[in-house]
Structures are given as C-alpha cells and as structure tokens.
Scaffold this motif. Sequence first.
Motif, PDB file in Angstrom:
ATOM      1  N   ILE A  56      10.931  28.449 -87.713  1.00 27.85           N
ATOM      2  CA  ILE A  56      10.690  29.670 -86.947  1.00 27.85           C
ATOM      3  C   ILE A  56       9.953  29.348 -85.646  1.00 27.85           C
ATOM      4  O   ILE A  56      10.302  29.847 -84.566  1.00 27.85           O
TER       5      ILE A  56
ATOM      6  N   THR B  18      12.245  27.689 -83.125  1.00 25.65           N
ATOM      7  CA  THR B  18      13.184  28.640 -82.538  1.00 25.65           C
ATOM      8  C   THR B  18      12.530  29.403 -81.384  1.00 25.65           C
ATOM      9  O   THR B  18      13.118  29.565 -80.312  1.00 25.65           O
TER      10      THR B  18
ATOM     11  N   ILE C  18      11.071  37.448 -84.524  1.00 31.89           N
ATOM     12  CA  ILE C  18      11.190  36.368 -83.551  1.00 31.89           C
ATOM     13  C   ILE C  18      11.594  36.914 -82.179  1.00 31.89           C
ATOM     14  O   ILE C  18      11.018  36.543 -81.145  1.00 31.89           O
ATOM     15  N   THR C  19      12.586  37.790 -82.171  1.00 32.24           N
ATOM     16  CA  THR C  19      13.058  38.366 -80.902  1.00 32.24           C
ATOM     17  C   THR C  19      11.948  39.121 -80.198  1.00 32.24           C
ATOM     18  O   THR C  19      11.808  39.049 -78.959  1.00 32.24           O
TER      19      THR C  19
ATOM     20  N   ASN D  75       7.920  37.175 -95.130  1.00 32.05           N
ATOM     21  CA  ASN D  75       9.317  37.344 -95.515  1.00 32.05           C
ATOM     22  C   ASN D  75       9.709  36.517 -96.734  1.00 32.05           C
ATOM     23  O   ASN D  75      10.390  37.014 -97.636  1.00 32.05           O
TER      24      ASN D  75
ATOM     25  N   SER E 229      16.911  37.666 -93.349  1.00 33.42           N
ATOM     26  CA  SER E 229      17.191  37.092 -92.029  1.00 33.42           C
ATOM     27  C   SER E 229      17.093  38.137 -90.922  1.00 33.42           C
ATOM     28  O   SER E 229      16.685  37.827 -89.792  1.00 33.42           O
ATOM     29  N   ASP E 230      17.441  39.412 -91.243  1.00 29.36           N
ATOM     30  CA  ASP E 230      17.334  40.485 -90.248  1.00 29.36           C
ATOM     31  C   ASP E 230      15.886  40.685 -89.823  1.00 29.36           C
ATOM     32  O   ASP E 230      15.596  40.821 -88.624  1.00 29.36           O
ATOM     33  N   ARG E 231      14.986  40.696 -90.792  1.00 33.30           N
ATOM     34  CA  ARG E 231      13.567  40.907 -90.478  1.00 33.30           C
ATOM     35  C   ARG E 231      13.001  39.754 -89.655  1.00 33.30           C
ATOM     36  O   ARG E 231      12.279  39.962 -88.674  1.00 33.30           O
ATOM     37  N   ILE E 232      13.332  38.532 -90.058  1.00 33.77           N
ATOM     38  CA  ILE E 232      12.843  37.373 -89.311  1.00 33.77           C
ATOM     39  C   ILE E 232      13.374  37.395 -87.886  1.00 33.77           C
ATOM     40  O   ILE E 232      12.632  37.149 -86.925  1.00 33.77           O
ATOM     41  N   ASN E 233      14.649  37.704 -87.735  1.00 35.86           N
ATOM     42  CA  ASN E 233      15.244  37.745 -86.402  1.00 35.86           C
ATOM     43  C   ASN E 233      14.579  38.807 -85.529  1.00 35.86           C
ATOM     44  O   ASN E 233      14.326  38.575 -84.332  1.00 35.86           O
ATOM     45  N   THR E 234      14.285  39.968 -86.115  1.00 37.60           N
ATOM     46  CA  THR E 234      13.625  41.036 -85.366  1.00 37.60           C
ATOM     47  C   THR E 234      12.248  40.598 -84.888  1.00 37.60           C
ATOM     48  O   THR E 234      11.868  40.819 -83.724  1.00 37.60           O
TER      49      THR E 234
END
Length: 334
Positions: free
Chosen positions: A85, A88, A223-224, A186, A216-221
């Motif tokens: 993470i 990224t 991180i973004t 997460n 993965s949706d929560r992590i992506n949110t």
Amino acid sequence: MNIREQYEKLEEKILSPLATLSKNSKGRLKAEEKCSIRTDFQRDRDRIIHSKAFRRLKHKTQVFIAPEGDHYRTRLTHTLEVSQIARTISRALRLNEDLTEAIALGHDLGHTPFGHTGEKVLDKITKSGFKHYEQSLRVVDFLEKGTGLNLTHEVRNGILCHSSNLVADTNEGRVVKLADKIAYINHDIDDAVRAGILSFDDLPKECINVLGKGHSDRINTMITSVIDYALKYGQIALEGEVGQATWELREFMFKNVYIGSKAKTEEEKAIKMIETLYDFYINNLEKLPNEFQNKIERWGKERVVCDFIAGMTDRYAINEFLNIYVPSPWGRIF
C-alpha cells in the motif's frame, strides 16, 4: 559514474519535490563506504529483509492468537500488505519508493509475541515501559546481528514514527504511517469475518457507503484519497469524507474486534505466559542466552529480559513456557 551514482542522478530527474533523495540522506549512525550499485535506502531495505527479526514476523500474532487456519494474517503478512500500500502511494506521488519500502518492512520488527497483548504486558510490568515502535528502532540500532543494522536516519526515523502521535521527518515515513492503518483496518475486517466474529452486514453502513463494500474497494478508496489530497495540498493525510469514514471504521473495529471479542479469547493465557516468563528470567538471568547475558551490564536486566521476550515468536514463547513449567514425560530424550 557507478550504477548507484547514475541512479541518484535519475532520482533528481524523476522524483517529486516532496520526495527524499537518496543522496541527501543524513547518513548512518556509523559512517561506512557506499555501495557501488545500491543507494543507501536500497541497502537498508535489503538489510531488513535479510534480518532474523524480519523472518520471525511470520510466527508472530497480528490479531488472532494461535488461529486455526492458514489464511489469517500474521505480523509478516501484515508488513507485506503495508509495504504494498505504501509503495503504491509513493509511486503515484513520485516519492522515494526505496525509502518507503525500507520503512514499511522494518516498522514492526520490535513487536512482541501475541501482538499488542504482549506489548501491553511488558509496558505494564517494566519501570521504563515498552512500546513496539521504540523496540523496532532498538532492534535495528542494537539487537540485530549483535550490533544493529546501521541504517540511515530517514529509515530509522520512519520506523520510530509509524505509530503514536509521532510525525516522521519525511513524506515517505508519513505514507507508511497511513498505510499501516489502511492495511490493518481492512485485513482485520477480512480476518474477523473469516472467524465469524463479524459479518459484512455488521459494518457501519455510513462508512461502507463512502469507502466501498469490498476489501479492495475500500483500500482503493483510501489510497486514492491520500494521493488526491497530497497532489492538491502537498501534504500526506487522510482527510475529508473518506478520512472521517476511515477513522469511524477503525473505531468500530476497536469496539467490536480488538477489545473483548472472540478474537481475544486466548488473551488471558497469553498475558499470564508473558508475565510468568518475564518473572522467571528476571530471577534467573543465567538462563538467558549468552548473547543477552553479555548485555546486562550495559542495558540493565529489565531491558535485556524485555529484549529477549520481545524477540520471541508465539510458538517459541509457548515452548519456553512448557520447558520451564510443564514436566516432561519420564524417559524423554532431549
């Protein structure tokens, strides 16, 4: 120019003004000749990966003590998820990915057996207290290989400042601190659902509506959100609607998983075991391995016993307890 010098020049061209350049490191505790191939931060990463303390993380508790099942996180898999993470985020912001990775891989080297349970016991029973992030720095400064790993200031600072209210000197260190929280919030949901402690329907709807239903949706949110905020304001933070939802979800996990749930059913046993081992070694210093006995004059018996116990894996601590306090069958050959 050698390969390292060429890469340092490349960093100047491709990294953001927010990044920490390898050539600008404040250096090591002890000066040493530079590598002709790797930057200082790359060398730090490699030293951590090849350390015994890093390998022991695979048998240390994340949340679930002695879980039945191969898919629950350990302290090592947590560390790898934090690294992924953090890298990224750093790559997207053109920060120093090598520095980020080194900090992430080293941030939990000082964790005790049985996770934060072991940490709390040692903190309670020692006069000087015990914090895993301070112990992680102690591992890389003094304990690993008997003399420490002699890491750079930036990596050492990031390791120390990944927890509590401490703020790292570098943006890479601040990224790791956020990545640590993003990872454990997460993956601990994932493990709690697997263990039957939670169902996805139990998660607070207002948080899930913002962050996403899937892992993965929560992590992506998250991180973004960190990336967007840094690009806009030049600071590493998790703020706004996503930040609020994240911290509310973290609070939910503390109330429903980290404190008093079925995940903690073995906690009292772990507490007693750590307390008993500490008491035994404090009163039987000659039973410590020679490498620890030799440090008592310098550090004092409390700190050395803490060092020994904190370095144990879960199963090593259990075996030590059994060897000391549980009679072996007569005739057993050792």
